[in-house]
Design a protein around this motif. Sequence first.
Motif, PDB file in Angstrom:
ATOM      1  N   SER A  15     -52.845  69.515   2.453  1.00  0.00           N
ATOM      2  CA  SER A  15     -52.287  69.179   1.147  1.00  0.00           C
ATOM      3  C   SER A  15     -52.507  67.730   0.738  1.00  0.00           C
ATOM      4  N   GLN A  16     -52.800  66.847   1.713  1.00  0.00           N
ATOM      5  CA  GLN A  16     -53.020  65.429   1.398  1.00  0.00           C
ATOM      6  C   GLN A  16     -54.497  65.071   1.274  1.00  0.00           C
ATOM      7  N   LEU A  17     -55.361  66.070   1.359  1.00  0.00           N
ATOM      8  CA  LEU A  17     -56.802  65.816   1.376  1.00  0.00           C
ATOM      9  C   LEU A  17     -57.270  65.176   0.069  1.00  0.00           C
ATOM     10  N   LEU A  75     -54.566  69.557  -4.862  1.00  0.00           N
ATOM     11  CA  LEU A  75     -53.761  68.686  -5.717  1.00  0.00           C
ATOM     12  C   LEU A  75     -54.179  67.230  -5.657  1.00  0.00           C
ATOM     13  N   ASN A  76     -54.606  66.766  -4.481  1.00  0.00           N
ATOM     14  CA  ASN A  76     -54.906  65.343  -4.303  1.00  0.00           C
ATOM     15  C   ASN A  76     -56.393  65.042  -4.169  1.00  0.00           C
ATOM     16  N   LEU A  77     -57.231  66.044  -4.337  1.00  0.00           N
ATOM     17  CA  LEU A  77     -58.666  65.852  -4.126  1.00  0.00           C
ATOM     18  C   LEU A  77     -59.257  64.912  -5.177  1.00  0.00           C
ATOM     19  N   LYS A  78     -59.893  63.836  -4.687  1.00  0.00           N
ATOM     20  CA  LYS A  78     -60.501  62.849  -5.581  1.00  0.00           C
ATOM     21  C   LYS A  78     -62.014  62.780  -5.429  1.00  0.00           C
ATOM     22  N   ALA A 128     -57.987  68.537 -10.701  1.00  0.00           N
ATOM     23  CA  ALA A 128     -57.661  67.689 -11.847  1.00  0.00           C
ATOM     24  C   ALA A 128     -57.807  66.200 -11.567  1.00  0.00           C
ATOM     25  N   ARG A 129     -57.728  65.794 -10.299  1.00  0.00           N
ATOM     26  CA  ARG A 129     -57.790  64.364  -9.963  1.00  0.00           C
ATOM     27  C   ARG A 129     -59.181  63.929  -9.502  1.00  0.00           C
ATOM     28  N   LEU A 130     -60.131  64.832  -9.558  1.00  0.00           N
ATOM     29  CA  LEU A 130     -61.478  64.526  -9.072  1.00  0.00           C
ATOM     30  C   LEU A 130     -62.117  63.409  -9.893  1.00  0.00           C
TER      31      LEU A 130
END
Length: 288
Positions: free
Chosen positions: A58-60, A88-91, A108-110
């Motif tokens: 989940s923190q990836l 959720l946290n994928l950049k 959404a955060r990519l």
Amino acid sequence: MAKFREAIFKLKLVRLQVPNIHDPHTEYGCSWPGESDSEDEWDGDLGDEIRRLLQAQSQLEEFKLSDSSITYKTATSLQASLKASDVLNLKSLQASPVVAKAFLPVAARLESLNLTISNWGDRLLSEMESKSAAIKLSIRRFTIRVWYSDEWLWNNLAKVFALFPKTEELSVTINSLTTATDVEPAKYFFEKVGDNVYVFPSLRRIEVRFETLHRETPKIFEVEIGSMLRARAACPMLETVVDPEKRLWTFRPDHGMLGGCAPHLLGLLMTDHLVQENDLPAPEGSVS
């Protein structure tokens, strides 16, 4: 392999790279005589396995799936099941275009996208346009590796670049690893890249890499200053260029040059190499 997967699922990672992966749907394969590892014969849903892995992390923030041999069937399975809550946290993402299509609508955060080598065409471009619509304005770092011989791509490079028009850092790697001796040198492809960056109004950095088996050929990595000047004129915010010789260029004011600036060579980029060092000696008196 099952124990390895179980261990990975238990970890809490920020970055994960999966360099090689067996896709049971591949139409080809090879094995050495005498090999009979039953675990290598797994024929499950790899797309679902990838999703489960992402759900467990989940923190990836960075995911590299650099193996380009993942099949269309597996990518379709992943695309059908992957949800925004899984990433959720994928950049940052590295994957083939067919796999990236599963992530683009939901991550959404990519902000960083690295597309591995693929055969481009009208269908892939259309699919990428559709899947990237929600994220296209968020990508700031765009990296792509391409075949030197991909005629369609070189004729439609601006269209591929325009998938992510807010790109600030662009890196293009040309795979020219062929024994053919009549392949164009780096400057040909460097010019192609420079002539198509006009779709990036916010571009600040360009890097062009050139992979070849003929490194000793005179001037094979050499590029022309004019290509940099045209790129700078098309992208007024451009600050630095890394050419195929890994030289770093910047721009200085010069009203006599195109765009009012002239390229200035800063020097060669340093390449970091990971070196395996021996452990430090144990302190005196320690128990070995």
